[in-house]
Motif scaffolding. Structure first.
Motif, PDB file in Angstrom:
ATOM      1  N   ASP A 252       1.138  -1.004  -0.132  1.00 32.57           N
ATOM      2  CA  ASP A 252       0.207   0.020  -0.067  1.00 32.57           C
ATOM      3  C   ASP A 252       0.823   1.229  -0.112  1.00 32.57           C
ATOM      4  OD1 ASP A 252      -2.252  -1.298  -0.030  1.00 32.57           O
ATOM      5  OD2 ASP A 252      -2.981  -0.511   1.594  1.00 32.57           O
ATOM      6  N   LEU A 253       2.170   0.810   1.051  1.00 39.63           N
ATOM      7  CA  LEU A 253       2.765   2.854   0.627  1.00 39.63           C
ATOM      8  C   LEU A 253       3.045   2.820  -0.409  1.00 39.63           C
ATOM      9  CD1 LEU A 253       3.692   1.719   3.942  1.00 39.63           C
ATOM     10  CD2 LEU A 253       2.103   3.687   3.858  1.00 39.63           C
ATOM     11  N   LEU A 254       3.819   1.566  -1.092  1.00 39.79           N
ATOM     12  CA  LEU A 254       5.238   1.583  -1.687  1.00 39.79           C
ATOM     13  C   LEU A 254       4.690   1.628  -3.468  1.00 39.79           C
ATOM     14  CD1 LEU A 254       7.948   0.255  -0.213  1.00 39.79           C
ATOM     15  CD2 LEU A 254       7.150   2.617  -0.176  1.00 39.79           C
ATOM     16  N   PHE A 255       3.691   0.328  -3.367  1.00 35.23           N
ATOM     17  CA  PHE A 255       3.890   0.230  -4.585  1.00 35.23           C
ATOM     18  C   PHE A 255       1.887   0.691  -5.334  1.00 35.23           C
ATOM     19  CE2 PHE A 255       6.454  -2.865  -3.367  1.00 35.23           C
ATOM     20  CZ  PHE A 255       7.669  -2.230  -3.668  1.00 35.23           C
ATOM     21  N   GLY A 256       1.564   1.326  -4.650  1.00 31.47           N
ATOM     22  CA  GLY A 256      -0.039   1.701  -4.907  1.00 31.47           C
ATOM     23  C   GLY A 256      -1.611   0.922  -4.618  1.00 31.47           C
ATOM     24  N   THR A 257      -0.518   0.000  -4.156  1.00 32.88           N
ATOM     25  CA  THR A 257      -1.952  -1.102  -3.991  1.00 32.88           C
ATOM     26  C   THR A 257      -2.982  -0.191  -3.238  1.00 32.88           C
ATOM     27  OG1 THR A 257      -0.863  -2.559  -2.064  1.00 32.88           O
ATOM     28  CG2 THR A 257      -0.475  -3.084  -4.343  1.00 32.88           C
ATOM     29  N   HIS A 258      -4.070  -0.972  -2.293  1.00 28.66           N
ATOM     30  CA  HIS A 258      -5.404  -0.405  -1.781  1.00 28.66           C
ATOM     31  C   HIS A 258      -6.300  -1.146  -0.683  1.00 28.66           C
ATOM     32  CE1 HIS A 258      -5.188   3.841  -3.821  1.00 28.66           C
ATOM     33  NE2 HIS A 258      -5.021   3.187  -5.054  1.00 28.66           N
ATOM     34  N   PHE A 259      -4.589  -2.047  -0.312  1.00 26.71           N
ATOM     35  CA  PHE A 259      -5.473  -2.595   0.628  1.00 26.71           C
ATOM     36  C   PHE A 259      -5.946  -2.261   1.784  1.00 26.71           C
ATOM     37  CE2 PHE A 259      -2.180  -5.867  -0.980  1.00 26.71           C
ATOM     38  CZ  PHE A 259      -3.154  -6.849  -1.533  1.00 26.71           C
ATOM     39  N   GLN A 263      -9.357   4.851  -1.053  1.00 24.33           N
ATOM     40  CA  GLN A 263      -9.075   4.132  -2.474  1.00 24.33           C
ATOM     41  C   GLN A 263      -9.713   2.945  -2.462  1.00 24.33           C
ATOM     42  OE1 GLN A 263      -6.538   5.773  -1.141  1.00 24.33           O
ATOM     43  NE2 GLN A 263      -5.825   7.715  -2.252  1.00 24.33           N
ATOM     44  N   GLY A 264     -10.069   2.743  -3.432  1.00 22.62           N
ATOM     45  CA  GLY A 264     -10.589   1.365  -4.134  1.00 22.62           C
ATOM     46  C   GLY A 264     -10.974   0.645  -3.137  1.00 22.62           C
ATOM     47  N   GLU A 265     -11.702   0.973  -2.204  1.00 24.35           N
ATOM     48  CA  GLU A 265     -12.132   0.056  -2.083  1.00 24.35           C
ATOM     49  C   GLU A 265     -11.368  -0.723  -0.602  1.00 24.35           C
ATOM     50  OE1 GLU A 265     -15.368  -1.942  -3.506  1.00 24.35           O
ATOM     51  OE2 GLU A 265     -16.529   0.294  -4.095  1.00 24.35           O
ATOM     52  N   GLY A 266     -10.679  -0.456   0.171  1.00 23.27           N
ATOM     53  CA  GLY A 266      -9.519  -0.724   0.700  1.00 23.27           C
ATOM     54  C   GLY A 266     -10.523  -0.648   2.123  1.00 23.27           C
ATOM     55  N   LEU A 267     -10.304  -1.889   3.155  1.00 19.73           N
ATOM     56  CA  LEU A 267     -10.762  -2.452   4.189  1.00 19.73           C
ATOM     57  C   LEU A 267      -9.908  -1.739   5.077  1.00 19.73           C
ATOM     58  CD1 LEU A 267     -12.487  -5.441   3.078  1.00 19.73           C
ATOM     59  CD2 LEU A 267     -13.455  -3.144   4.032  1.00 19.73           C
ATOM     60  N   ASP A 268     -10.071  -0.073   5.956  1.00 19.83           N
ATOM     61  CA  ASP A 268      -9.252  -0.169   6.936  1.00 19.83           C
ATOM     62  C   ASP A 268      -9.484  -1.259   8.076  1.00 19.83           C
ATOM     63  OD1 ASP A 268     -11.909   0.779   7.557  1.00 19.83           O
ATOM     64  OD2 ASP A 268     -11.219   2.552   8.063  1.00 19.83           O
ATOM     65  N   MET A 269     -10.880  -2.200   9.098  1.00 17.28           N
ATOM     66  CA  MET A 269     -10.350  -2.956   9.581  1.00 17.28           C
ATOM     67  C   MET A 269     -10.216  -3.923   9.566  1.00 17.28           C
ATOM     68  SD  MET A 269     -12.314  -1.293  11.776  1.00 17.28           S
ATOM     69  CE  MET A 269     -12.624  -2.771  12.724  1.00 17.28           C
ATOM     70  N   LEU A 270      -9.842  -4.228   8.108  1.00 15.50           N
ATOM     71  CA  LEU A 270      -9.222  -5.120   7.585  1.00 15.50           C
ATOM     72  C   LEU A 270      -7.757  -5.771   8.452  1.00 15.50           C
ATOM     73  CD1 LEU A 270      -8.842  -8.066   6.340  1.00 15.50           C
ATOM     74  CD2 LEU A 270      -7.930  -6.954   4.011  1.00 15.50           C
ATOM     75  N   TRP A 271      -7.146  -4.326   8.554  1.00 17.10           N
ATOM     76  CA  TRP A 271      -5.452  -3.730   8.763  1.00 17.10           C
ATOM     77  C   TRP A 271      -5.724  -3.931  10.806  1.00 17.10           C
ATOM     78  CZ3 TRP A 271      -0.331  -3.631   8.452  1.00 17.10           C
ATOM     79  CH2 TRP A 271      -0.012  -3.060   9.901  1.00 17.10           C
TER      80      TRP A 271
ATOM     81  N   MET B 186     -16.040   5.752  10.812  1.00 19.95           N
ATOM     82  CA  MET B 186     -15.498   5.237   9.604  1.00 19.95           C
ATOM     83  C   MET B 186     -15.710   5.455   8.563  1.00 19.95           C
ATOM     84  SD  MET B 186     -14.585   1.021  11.879  1.00 19.95           S
ATOM     85  CE  MET B 186     -16.388   1.253  11.806  1.00 19.95           C
ATOM     86  N   SER B 187     -15.196   6.125   7.621  1.00 17.17           N
ATOM     87  CA  SER B 187     -15.512   6.941   6.281  1.00 17.17           C
ATOM     88  C   SER B 187     -15.610   5.421   4.956  1.00 17.17           C
ATOM     89  CB  SER B 187     -14.484   7.380   5.669  1.00 17.17           C
ATOM     90  OG  SER B 187     -13.306   6.516   5.097  1.00 17.17           O
ATOM     91  N   GLY B 188     -16.639   5.382   4.404  1.00 13.95           N
ATOM     92  CA  GLY B 188     -17.434   4.611   4.044  1.00 13.95           C
ATOM     93  C   GLY B 188     -18.417   3.298   4.987  1.00 13.95           C
ATOM     94  N   ALA B 277     -16.291   7.164   0.534  1.00 14.22           N
ATOM     95  CA  ALA B 277     -15.376   7.089   1.379  1.00 14.22           C
ATOM     96  C   ALA B 277     -14.405   7.803   0.517  1.00 14.22           C
ATOM     97  CB  ALA B 277     -14.813   5.537   1.516  1.00 14.22           C
ATOM     98  N   THR B 278     -13.857   8.604  -0.574  1.00  8.69           N
ATOM     99  CA  THR B 278     -12.546   8.927  -1.803  1.00  8.69           C
ATOM    100  C   THR B 278     -13.348  10.472  -1.665  1.00  8.69           C
ATOM    101  OG1 THR B 278     -13.827   7.872  -3.775  1.00  8.69           O
ATOM    102  CG2 THR B 278     -11.685   6.793  -1.938  1.00  8.69           C
TER     103      THR B 278
END
Lengths: 649, 324
Positions: A252-259, A263-271, B186-188, B277-278
């Motif tokens: 996510d930080l270096l290569f622009g993925t969106h886990f 953006q990109g339907e990323g899931l903060d609660m997954l982290w 939380m957003s979204g 979210a964005t």
């Protein structure tokens, strides 16, 4: 992004300047001293390349003490900033970086390595083994930890520290809200040392399962070895989750993925889930060995067998199982259904049952004993009441409906410091003092040691007990300032005084190391405490690299105590046989060094050096695959001479 | 020395505990939600004091009685354990955990529903307020009333309030300790939290989950008013406050603090962050705002903007750099 030199080195802050100067000065002094005393070769041959578990253990402990200092300085700065309302000692950004590094360093680079250091020194001795199952891997584990630690620490002066908290919750930790290289340091520094920890876990599992001496069945193992065994299982189950989570974070930080990003339907609660699926068991990775250490010490100085050995083993197994079932209690407030919160409330509270069993078993180990109040014993006894306070407040936090009120407050801060300091820090001090003669050939001074204990114990309570009330009064964690109208001044000020008492105790502890080295009587017996387990059966001051001239044979639980009672002397016979031992390795430190350069290059997105370092790591691995060197034999003459010297001393 | 010390500490702890609790905000509930939680907390406090005392007393007895005095008549190194004792101290914690679990689970379920207000003429239909966290301010929308406030809310007393929580950016936690426990925004996503005040008064609320640099100051005031005062305030706001344009709203998406603001329309008309979210990131980019490392020159040059009403909608946030 184009990088300017004056942004590469962090500037513009007096604390960082002091850190920079002291790091440069210390490095220069170290290099000059090693050159002047012609010690480069000695250090390389005897320490850097060593595969001797005791020396590796000592290096772990030395690094952990250094990190206790660094994390402690962080803590002092935070407590100073919070001593009174609206102080200007630290800026908001500075404060955020400092509490982030304080948490990460204390858990990952202090608590774990300290305990792993003690495990390294003690476990093979306790089970009568000559070394760990994979000595090369042990060396590599240490160096990956070391370079991970180095990488994380230099963030302070090069590029900037992470500032999203030690939990690094997303989306705050993403590039959108935490720009700069700080989070890269977090992801890669922990990753690097985590690899070492995972390898250590595997190493100890195999060692304990395969290398116990004759007669030592699993249920005859000393309690510390048991806790290390269970801890290693937790490591092997939990750390891969962290590895994967950190790898996703790095992407996510270096290569622009969106886990995890917005953006990109990323899931903060997954982290948050992944982090705590590792993070909660992690609490027990640093608590279970502590329980083991206390069990050894309490039994030794009460001069009794451990009360309820079977129940103690059963309870650590139950705790380790439950530790994987409670991670959601770290975010009861994220809006789960009532059913989910109820389930995790009950499983969390259930942990108090096996823990309570342990507490009462320790209490009854004292029953009908002959208790000697040595300094390791004081730490172990001090652990009990303090840990109980931490434990019961843990039960309070486990009640989800009530947790909505304490979540993210100083009540929580106080709870986990009560648990982690009383268990882990007390046990690290206790264990270090207890096994100190085994490592250095002399005890630590008892009189100074007792002063350290009392100052630290009182300071600890003065610091953290008021924080329960701050939490109940609505003070959230991680704020860098508060207003006078909040009414938190008095309690915060008291708390700060306590923190400085702990710092004073730590300074005295370090002085004690120096004092004892100069003036304490050398231990000639190898058994200065009248110990019960096998590590005391061999000579003091880093026992010979092969540990035991004769492999001991075990018939009782407290094997050495049993031998002493039966009048068996392990070292009586001088009829020796040659012993097979592993060779030193230069490959371990070199490979870890390339991992460091690769990670450092990745932090700054310098792709070419990163790729080159990656290639170098692979070359090392290939080299290792074709390395058919399987050690050497210690000759009978050498054993005779070593053992004679140990007896004469 | 150690034994008397522990005893002293335990007594002091209990004394401090009991004397200090009355004035602590969490234990000074001003509504039915906080009250349920405070009752649960008190219940647990009593149990925990009991457990702590048992352990402290036992430890003291052991240390006094079995310390090494040279000739310990009662020394008996052969004891290995006792199934009876171990059974007892396994069962008792199980019982305690069970006793605590029941009210815990009941309260967890009860907090998911609108609290019942005991006042006779109280309105039981909850008032809906959307609370949105945006680094580092709170935006409150009253969709029924068609009004919006920033960093403060007025609520009627004796009426359940249903907060619908979301965030424009980092994960925040909405917390008004005297009215009840917190929940994440939380957003979204949208989380729901019921609170209610049964006393007229002012209560401090804040974000309790770390969201970066301006986190400490992300606070708001809750004013609980009588029904009449609340209705009056709503009417006045509808008539007198300016309406909120999207262009103004965009500026609230820029990281920084804000003073209290009042509008006669809500941002829900053009965005609900629970479904988008964005949005905040896009709007920041449109305004020319860029996130910089706090250790870079740009990062150092950048100050948290403090927004006040009315917003300067022409302003963009390109950071000026000294080339020197």
């Amino acid at each position: 992004m184009p990088l300017r030199w004056d942004e590469f080195i962090v500037t513009g802050d007096p604390f960082i300047l002091v850190a920079q100067i002291s790091i440069v000065l210390t490095s220069i002094i170290a290099v000059v001293a090693l050159t002047y005393f012609k010690k480069w070769k000695y250090v390389w041959n005897n320490w850097v390349t060593t595969v001797d578990h005791k020396k590796i253990g000592i290096m772990y402990i030395a690094c952990a003490l250094l990190m206790l200092f660094r994390g402690g300085v962080d803590a002092m700065m935070m407590r100073t900033q919070l001593a009174a309302p609206e102080l200007d000692f630290l800026s908001g950004q500075n404060y955020n970086e400092i509490f982030t590094t304080h948490g990460t360093i204390m858990i990952i680079f202090m608590a774990m390595p300290f305990l792993i250091g003690l495990m390294n020194v003690v476990v093979p001795l306790q089970i009568g083994a000559r070394d760990l199952a994979f000595p090369f891997l042990n060396n590599l584990s240490f160096w990956t930890f070391f370079f991970g630690m180095a990488l994380f620490n230099i963030s302070f002066i090069i590029g900037g520290s992470p500032s999203a908290g030690w939990t690094s919750y997303f989306p705050l930790a993403s590039n959108d809200f935490s720009p700069g290289v700080g989070q890269n340091y977090y992801a890669l520094g922990i990753q690097l040392s985590g690899i070492g920890t995972l390898a250590t876990g595997i190493n100890f599992i195999v060692t304990i399962l395969r290398m116990r001496t004759k007669g030592m069945s699993l249920m005859k193992m000393p309690m510390f070895t048991w806790t290390v065994f269970i801890t290693s299982l937790i490591i092997v189950l939990a750390f891969p989750v962290l590895t994967v989570a950190l790898a996703m974070m790095t992407f996510d930080l270096l290569f622009g993925t969106h886990f995890f990003t917005l953006q990109g339907e990323g899931l903060d609660m997954l982290w948050a889930n992944l982090f705590w699926i590792w993070g909660h068991p992690e609490v027990y990775i640093v608590a279970l060995p502590a329980f083991g250490i206390f069990s050894e010490i309490i039994s030794t100085f009460a001069r009794k067998k451990l009360f309820g050995y079977n129940a103690m083993v059963a309870s650590i197994v139950v705790i380790s199982g439950l530790s994987f079932l409670v991670w959601v209690h770290h975010f009861f407030t994220m809006g789960n259904s009532a059913a989910v919160n109820s389930f995790f409330s009950i499983t969390t509270m259930a942990i108090s049952v096996p823990t309570g069993v342990k507490i009462f078993n320790w209490l009854f180990t004292l029953h009908k004993g002959k208790i000697r109040f040595t300094s390791p014993m004081l730490w172990s006894l001090g652990f009990i009441p303090n840990f109980v306070v931490g434990g019961v407040t843990g039960v309070m936090l486990a009640m989800a409906a009530a947790d909505y009120q304490y979540h993210n407050t100083y009540f929580l801060v106080s709870h986990f410091h009560y648990v982690l300091i009383a268990a882990t820090v007390f046990s690290c001090f206790a264990g270090l003092i207890y096994w100190y003669p085994k490592m250095f050939g002399h005890r630590m001074n008892e009189r100074i040691g007792k002063w350290v204990f009392w100052i630290f114990m009182i300071g600890f309570n003065v610091c953290f007990f008021p924080q329960y009330f701050l939490g109940l009064d609505g003070m959230p964690r991680r704020i860098y300032t508060y207003l006078e109208g909040d009414g938190w001044f008095t309690l915060n000020f008291i708390s700060t005084i306590g923190a400085f008492m702990m710092a004073a105790a730590f300074a005295l502890f370090v002085y004690n190391i120096y004092y004892s080295w100069r003036y304490e009587k050398r231990d000639t017996t190898g058994d200065p405490w009248d110990g019960r387990t096998l590590e005391w059966a061999t000579s003091s001051a880093i026992p010979p690299h092969y540990n035991f001239a004769h492999q001991p044979e075990v018939s009782e639980r407290d094997a050495f105590w049993d031998m002493k009672e039966k009048g068996i002397d392990l070292n009586a016979s001088t009829d020796y046989e040659k012993i097979h031992m592993p060779n030193n390795t230069w490959l371990g430190p070199v490979m870890a060094f390339f991992m460091f350069t690769a990670s450092f290059a990745l932090v700054f997105s310098w792709w070419i050096p990163a790729i080159l370092s990656g290639v170098a790591i692979f070359v090392c691995m290939i080299f290792r695959s074709f390395d058919y060197n399987d050690g050497y034999y210690v000759s009978v003459e050498e054993i005779e001479e070593t053992e004679k010297k140990a007896k004469e001393a | 020395m150690p034994s008397s010390f522990f005893k002293w500490i335990s007594l002091a702890m209990v004394a401090v505990f009991l004397s200090g609790c009355g004035s602590l905000t969490v234990l000074d509930p001003q509504g039915p939600v906080a009250e349920q939680q405070s009752d649960l907390i008190w219940l647990s406090i009593w149990f925990m004091i009991f457990i702590v005392l048992v352990v402290f007393v036992l430890l003291t007895i052991m240390l006094v009685k079995y310390r090494d005095r040279g000739n310990n008549d009662n020394y008996d190194p052969t004891i290995e354990g006792s199934h009876k004792l171990e059974f007892i101290w396994t069962i008792i914690p199980i019982v305690i955990v069970t006793i605590l679990s029941i009210p815990t689970v009941m309260t967890i379920y009860s907090l998911e529903e609108a609290p019942e207000i005991e006042e006779v003429d109280a309105q039981q239909e909850p008032l809906v307020i959307h609370a949105t966290s945006a680094n580092w301010k709170w935006i409150f929308s009253y969709p029924e009333q068609g009004i919006e406030t920033v960093n403060y809310i007025n609520i009627p007393e004796d009426r359940p309030i249903l907060f619908k929580l979301t965030s424009a950016d980092a994960m925040a936690s909405f917390w008004v300790p005297q009215l009840g426990g917190q929940k994440y925004a939380m957003s979204g996503m949208e989380t729901e939290l019921y609170l209610a005040a049964t006393e007229v008064g002012q209560y401090e609320g804040r974000n309790a989950n770390f969201t970066g640099e301006g986190f400490a100051e992300q606070r708001f005031t809750v004013t609980a008013q009588t029904d009449e005062a609340f209705d009056e305030w709503v009417e006045e706001t509808q008539e007198n406050a300016p309406s909120l344009s999207e262009e103004e709203y965009m500026h609230l998406m820029v990281p920084g603090h804000s003073e209290e603001m009042t509008f006669s329309s809500t941002h829900l008309e053009f965005v609900n962050h629970a479904y988008d979210a964005t949005y905040s990131l896009e709007k920041r980019a449109e305004l020319g705002y860029e996130a910089h490392s706090p250790h870079s020159r740009e990062g150092k040059a950048f100050d948290l903007p403090l927004l006040t009403q009315p917003i300067d909608t022409d302003k963009t946030y390109e950071v000026e750099l000294d080339d020197e």
